[in-house]
Design a protein around this motif. Sequence first.
Motif, PDB file in Angstrom:
ATOM      1  N   THR A   1     -13.169   1.597 -17.472  1.00 48.09           N
ATOM      2  CA  THR A   1     -13.289   1.865 -18.896  1.00 48.09           C
ATOM      3  C   THR A   1     -12.047   2.535 -19.481  1.00 48.09           C
ATOM      4  OG1 THR A   1     -14.363   3.976 -18.466  1.00 48.09           O
ATOM      5  CG2 THR A   1     -15.790   2.054 -18.741  1.00 48.09           C
ATOM      6  N   GLU A   2     -11.074   2.893 -18.626  1.00 48.70           N
ATOM      7  CA  GLU A   2      -9.838   3.495 -19.133  1.00 48.70           C
ATOM      8  C   GLU A   2      -8.737   3.329 -18.091  1.00 48.70           C
ATOM      9  OE1 GLU A   2     -10.742   7.569 -19.830  1.00 48.70           O
ATOM     10  OE2 GLU A   2     -10.995   8.068 -17.713  1.00 48.70           O
TER      11      GLU A   2
ATOM     12  N   PRO B   1      -5.343  -1.111 -14.525  1.00 43.07           N
ATOM     13  CA  PRO B   1      -6.025  -1.697 -13.370  1.00 43.07           C
ATOM     14  C   PRO B   1      -5.425  -1.159 -12.068  1.00 43.07           C
ATOM     15  CG  PRO B   1      -5.458  -3.394 -14.972  1.00 43.07           C
ATOM     16  CD  PRO B   1      -4.771  -2.141 -15.413  1.00 43.07           C
TER      17      PRO B   1
ATOM     18  N   ARG C   1      -9.675  -3.681 -16.111  1.00 49.67           N
ATOM     19  CA  ARG C   1     -10.215  -3.096 -17.327  1.00 49.67           C
ATOM     20  C   ARG C   1     -11.328  -3.963 -17.902  1.00 49.67           C
ATOM     21  NH1 ARG C   1      -7.715   0.838 -20.481  1.00 49.67           N
ATOM     22  NH2 ARG C   1      -9.523   0.471 -21.848  1.00 49.67           N
ATOM     23  N   ASP C   2     -12.340  -3.310 -18.422  1.00 47.82           N
ATOM     24  CA  ASP C   2     -13.430  -3.995 -19.117  1.00 47.82           C
ATOM     25  C   ASP C   2     -12.955  -4.387 -20.507  1.00 47.82           C
ATOM     26  OD1 ASP C   2     -15.792  -4.847 -20.298  1.00 47.82           O
ATOM     27  OD2 ASP C   2     -16.467  -2.789 -20.702  1.00 47.82           O
TER      28      ASP C   2
END
Length: 480
Positions: free
Chosen positions: A266-267, A270, A276-277
């Motif tokens: 979420t932050e 990678p 990352r979402d």
Amino acid sequence: MTARGVRTGEDAEDQDFDVEEALALVKAPGGAASGHGPAGTGHGPAGHAPATGPGAPRLREDARTPDSAQPHAAHSPDAPHQATPWPQARETAARAARAAARRDAVAVPLDAALGLVLAEPLAALTDLPSFDTSAMDGWAVAGPGPWDVRDEGVLAGHAQPEPLTDGEAVRIATGARIPQDTTAVLRSEHGRTDAKDRLHSTREVQHGQDIRPRGQECRSGDQLLPVGTLVTPAVLGLAAAAGYDTLTAVPRPRVDVFVLGDELLTEGLPHDGRIRDALGPMLPPWLRALGAEVATVRRIGDDAKALHKAVSRSEADLIVTTGGTAAGPVDHVHPTLRRIGAELLVDGVQVRPGHPMLLARTKERQHLVGLPGNPLAAVSGLLTLAEPLLRTLAARPAPEPYTLPLKDAVHGHPYDTRLVPVVLRGDHAAVLHYNGPAMLRGVAAADALAVVPPGGARQGQETELLDLPWAAAGIGVCFT
């Protein structure tokens, strides 16, 4: 070239029919709900039994096959999967919403009604204007000039002014109530005063000029807008002028978003095999742009029990899941749907990207759209299944289809439709690069998605386009 905004013949009748059907699903406050019928059927290719559709048997919790003896194509290792053609999948989604139980209309304050659809006609609660008013700044005059000007003026929002007598004038502001016995309003630029402070007109004065008479726009009780009208900023202004504080409208469909996948961050950057979402930040505003109210955004990961609990407890009109729609060891969407006895309406669509998307009826008033985990594939699923369903629930009219010629040839899939990001340049559409299933770079710069038929499209071929809500600059852009 077929321009957007043009619909004729049977297409126009179909659009009206869709809106009327959608509005029929909404109960006026205090009205009785009606039952619901079957949705449209999703058939596979000719010569094959349908693998999905509203008529398909429910999946039992304790077995991997439906209640009938025929194994479900999506889960049987021996039967080929029969995905739904793309146009049919969109129609199935729209019809699924029509088959749901009726929804109650709601009274919504004006400041919260933008983008909703009227569930009751908008009838004037007062005459407009409600009294004779001045259309311009200037003087209210009585009889022929020149005129003696009163010391006081008439301002908008003040009480009834004193009547005028012939040969008399008074300063007046735009929107102010006209004094009784006024002949006309003399505009500021058309009047002058002499040394004795008498008012003279520099143009001939016509009886009634620049006076808006009471009821010029409408009389109390006149119908201003019909049921099914989309609430735009102008509609809000008209409603306020006509005396409304609230509007009776079709409520926004409520959506719960469940983001699946242990690999999602979420932050930060990678790292260590995690990414990352992209869908968590992207889907809620996109769903709002489609007219939905996003109630919950929850990250569940690859947890079958947590997904089952979340789906079972959701009270939303639509559940949207991301990822987990295939048949891998951590793909829990299908097993969860079987466990709760959901009815699969669409199980795979003949479209690229986004082939493994699905649509299920989980409750009488609830559906689930399973999006693939790849970002552009998820966008494809959103526009294929979620958009028609949400549009119908919100009683919005179907977007008017339009085509443009392609600037260059586009390769196609042998059997499936392709959705390809494009930019609109004058009278043609130019395909963007970076349009792979896991890529968002193309769609982030796009105005629309081109609907490329199986086999591809040649240069200059007229191709259907799906506008993106922000590029269309329509009322659908309600991101807050």
